[in-house]
Design a protein around this motif. Sequence first.
Motif, PDB file in Angstrom:
ATOM      1  N   LEU A 169       0.842  -1.198   0.000  1.00 17.90           N
ATOM      2  CA  LEU A 169       0.000   0.000   0.000  1.00 17.90           C
ATOM      3  C   LEU A 169       0.876   1.247   0.000  1.00 17.90           C
ATOM      4  O   LEU A 169       1.952   1.244   0.592  1.00 17.90           O
ATOM      5  CB  LEU A 169      -0.913  -0.003   1.229  1.00 17.90           C
ATOM      6  N   PRO A 170       0.480   2.332  -0.661  1.00 20.41           N
ATOM      7  CA  PRO A 170      -0.819   2.509  -1.319  1.00 20.41           C
ATOM      8  C   PRO A 170      -0.837   2.086  -2.778  1.00 20.41           C
ATOM      9  O   PRO A 170      -1.780   2.413  -3.501  1.00 20.41           O
ATOM     10  CB  PRO A 170      -1.013   4.020  -1.207  1.00 20.41           C
ATOM     11  N   LYS A 171       0.164   1.329  -3.221  1.00 19.32           N
ATOM     12  CA  LYS A 171       0.240   0.950  -4.631  1.00 19.32           C
ATOM     13  C   LYS A 171      -0.422  -0.399  -4.908  1.00 19.32           C
ATOM     14  O   LYS A 171      -0.018  -1.117  -5.816  1.00 19.32           O
ATOM     15  CB  LYS A 171       1.700   0.917  -5.086  1.00 19.32           C
ATOM     16  N   ALA A 172      -1.440  -0.749  -4.143  1.00 17.19           N
ATOM     17  CA  ALA A 172      -2.121  -2.014  -4.357  1.00 17.19           C
ATOM     18  C   ALA A 172      -3.608  -1.863  -4.112  1.00 17.19           C
ATOM     19  O   ALA A 172      -4.022  -1.126  -3.206  1.00 17.19           O
ATOM     20  CB  ALA A 172      -1.543  -3.092  -3.442  1.00 17.19           C
ATOM     21  N   GLN A 173      -4.390  -2.544  -4.917  1.00 18.06           N
ATOM     22  CA  GLN A 173      -5.841  -2.540  -4.757  1.00 18.06           C
ATOM     23  C   GLN A 173      -6.348  -3.967  -4.854  1.00 18.06           C
ATOM     24  O   GLN A 173      -6.040  -4.689  -5.809  1.00 18.06           O
ATOM     25  CB  GLN A 173      -6.514  -1.692  -5.835  1.00 18.06           C
ATOM     26  N   ALA A 174      -7.077  -4.396  -3.852  1.00 21.97           N
ATOM     27  CA  ALA A 174      -7.669  -5.730  -3.865  1.00 21.97           C
ATOM     28  C   ALA A 174      -8.925  -5.723  -4.725  1.00 21.97           C
ATOM     29  O   ALA A 174      -9.720  -4.784  -4.683  1.00 21.97           O
ATOM     30  CB  ALA A 174      -8.013  -6.160  -2.445  1.00 21.97           C
ATOM     31  N   LEU A 175      -9.090  -6.781  -5.510  1.00 16.66           N
ATOM     32  CA  LEU A 175     -10.268  -6.943  -6.357  1.00 16.66           C
ATOM     33  C   LEU A 175     -10.907  -8.294  -6.060  1.00 16.66           C
ATOM     34  O   LEU A 175     -10.311  -9.334  -6.346  1.00 16.66           O
ATOM     35  CB  LEU A 175      -9.899  -6.885  -7.841  1.00 16.66           C
ATOM     36  N   ILE A 176     -12.090  -8.288  -5.481  1.00 11.30           N
ATOM     37  CA  ILE A 176     -12.803  -9.532  -5.242  1.00 11.30           C
ATOM     38  C   ILE A 176     -13.149 -10.166  -6.585  1.00 11.30           C
ATOM     39  O   ILE A 176     -13.625  -9.495  -7.497  1.00 11.30           O
ATOM     40  CB  ILE A 176     -14.065  -9.274  -4.411  1.00 11.30           C
ATOM     41  N   LYS A 177     -12.859 -11.466  -6.715  1.00 11.01           N
ATOM     42  CA  LYS A 177     -13.026 -12.207  -7.969  1.00 11.01           C
ATOM     43  C   LYS A 177     -12.242 -11.545  -9.095  1.00 11.01           C
ATOM     44  O   LYS A 177     -12.651 -11.564 -10.252  1.00 11.01           O
ATOM     45  CB  LYS A 177     -14.503 -12.334  -8.334  1.00 11.01           C
ATOM     46  N   GLY A 178     -11.091 -10.990  -8.740  1.00  7.71           N
ATOM     47  CA  GLY A 178     -10.283 -10.266  -9.718  1.00  7.71           C
ATOM     48  C   GLY A 178      -9.757 -11.131 -10.837  1.00  7.71           C
ATOM     49  O   GLY A 178      -9.504 -10.631 -11.942  1.00  7.71           O
ATOM     50  N   ASP A 179      -9.599 -12.450 -10.589  1.00  7.42           N
ATOM     51  CA  ASP A 179      -9.072 -13.314 -11.640  1.00  7.42           C
ATOM     52  C   ASP A 179     -10.035 -13.456 -12.811  1.00  7.42           C
ATOM     53  O   ASP A 179      -9.635 -13.881 -13.897  1.00  7.42           O
ATOM     54  CB  ASP A 179      -8.690 -14.697 -11.091  1.00  7.42           C
ATOM     55  N   GLY A 180     -11.288 -13.076 -12.615  1.00  7.48           N
ATOM     56  CA  GLY A 180     -12.261 -13.087 -13.702  1.00  7.48           C
ATOM     57  C   GLY A 180     -12.632 -11.704 -14.171  1.00  7.48           C
ATOM     58  O   GLY A 180     -13.533 -11.552 -15.012  1.00  7.48           O
ATOM     59  N   ARG A 181     -11.943 -10.672 -13.647  1.00 11.91           N
ATOM     60  CA  ARG A 181     -12.281  -9.294 -13.983  1.00 11.91           C
ATOM     61  C   ARG A 181     -11.119  -8.498 -14.553  1.00 11.91           C
ATOM     62  O   ARG A 181     -11.330  -7.497 -15.244  1.00 11.91           O
ATOM     63  CB  ARG A 181     -12.788  -8.574 -12.720  1.00 11.91           C
ATOM     64  N   CYS A 182      -9.904  -8.915 -14.233  1.00  7.00           N
ATOM     65  CA  CYS A 182      -8.701  -8.164 -14.609  1.00  7.00           C
ATOM     66  C   CYS A 182      -7.748  -9.101 -15.341  1.00  7.00           C
ATOM     67  O   CYS A 182      -7.355 -10.147 -14.805  1.00  7.00           O
ATOM     68  CB  CYS A 182      -8.053  -7.591 -13.350  1.00  7.00           C
ATOM     69  N   LEU A 183      -7.368  -8.739 -16.566  1.00  8.17           N
ATOM     70  CA  LEU A 183      -6.509  -9.606 -17.372  1.00  8.17           C
ATOM     71  C   LEU A 183      -5.165  -9.873 -16.699  1.00  8.17           C
ATOM     72  O   LEU A 183      -4.635 -10.984 -16.782  1.00  8.17           O
ATOM     73  CB  LEU A 183      -6.284  -8.975 -18.747  1.00  8.17           C
ATOM     74  N   ALA A 184      -4.602  -8.866 -16.050  1.00 10.22           N
ATOM     75  CA  ALA A 184      -3.309  -9.048 -15.394  1.00 10.22           C
ATOM     76  C   ALA A 184      -3.415 -10.065 -14.262  1.00 10.22           C
ATOM     77  O   ALA A 184      -2.514 -10.901 -14.065  1.00 10.22           O
ATOM     78  CB  ALA A 184      -2.797  -7.712 -14.859  1.00 10.22           C
ATOM     79  N   ILE A 185      -4.523 -10.031 -13.514  1.00 14.21           N
ATOM     80  CA  ILE A 185      -4.726 -11.022 -12.460  1.00 14.21           C
ATOM     81  C   ILE A 185      -5.012 -12.384 -13.073  1.00 14.21           C
ATOM     82  O   ILE A 185      -4.532 -13.418 -12.573  1.00 14.21           O
ATOM     83  CB  ILE A 185      -5.870 -10.601 -11.517  1.00 14.21           C
ATOM     84  N   SER A 186      -5.786 -12.416 -14.157  1.00 17.45           N
ATOM     85  CA  SER A 186      -6.040 -13.685 -14.850  1.00 17.45           C
ATOM     86  C   SER A 186      -4.735 -14.355 -15.233  1.00 17.45           C
ATOM     87  O   SER A 186      -4.551 -15.563 -15.036  1.00 17.45           O
ATOM     88  CB  SER A 186      -6.890 -13.453 -16.108  1.00 17.45           C
ATOM     89  N   ALA A 187      -3.813 -13.583 -15.795  1.00 18.77           N
ATOM     90  CA  ALA A 187      -2.520 -14.128 -16.208  1.00 18.77           C
ATOM     91  C   ALA A 187      -1.754 -14.660 -15.006  1.00 18.77           C
ATOM     92  O   ALA A 187      -1.152 -15.742 -15.061  1.00 18.77           O
ATOM     93  CB  ALA A 187      -1.713 -13.055 -16.931  1.00 18.77           C
ATOM     94  N   ALA A 188      -1.779 -13.918 -13.906  1.00 21.94           N
ATOM     95  CA  ALA A 188      -1.094 -14.367 -12.694  1.00 21.94           C
ATOM     96  C   ALA A 188      -1.721 -15.651 -12.151  1.00 21.94           C
ATOM     97  O   ALA A 188      -1.020 -16.548 -11.667  1.00 21.94           O
ATOM     98  CB  ALA A 188      -1.132 -13.275 -11.629  1.00 21.94           C
TER      99      ALA A 188
END
Length: 215
Positions: free
Chosen positions: A137-156
């Motif tokens: 923090l503050p350079k991070a944002q949590a995204l609930i179900k982010g692996d299905g919403r954000c391509l970068a998280i999907s790739a990770a």
Amino acid sequence: MTNAFGSLFDIPFPDAPDAAHERDVQKQLGGIIAGIDEAGRGPWAGPVVISAVSLDYDALPDGLNDSKKLSEAKREALFDDILRSAHVSVCVQSPETIDRLNILRATLEGMVKCAKSLAVEPQMFFVDGRDAPAPLLPKAQALIKGDGRCLAISAASIVAKVMRDRMMVRLEETVPGYGFAKHKGYGTKDHQEALKKLGVTEHHRRSFRPIAAML
């Protein structure tokens, strides 16, 4: 955990991965972004594997999505594409580390290691789930179900899942009889039966209640 900058980085994400949206987010933040996800928080055995990925949005692998929604063959193909086209880092937290820290702390610690190990310095990290590691923090944002919403998280999520699955297949070769290659360490009926017959190994998470009850 909340972001110290409040609404400045409280960026809404669509309900499905959207490259155009993520390009806009990069422009809004004035720098590159990265996604962070893990595989293996729930299993009774094996490590938790965390990955951070910073994509090149001009060379996106085709078909990125939540790793759980993809076939094994598709994940394997995307894994190779991601490694060729993106900046990737991986952290593996052992069962011993999980038992020492607890699974949440081990996962968050791994996320920080991954973030710091990337060859680039993202302006923002988007983390799958409810918690973003405090050191990011503050350079991070949590995204609930982010692996299905954000391509970068999907790739990770794909990188972490493929690497952990491969590790569990190799573990089955080292410690046969438990079925690790099939159930990947989750508490399935077959895994429970193997534990009754063969006992707990060093690869099991002794702090997890079902394993602790067997010791």
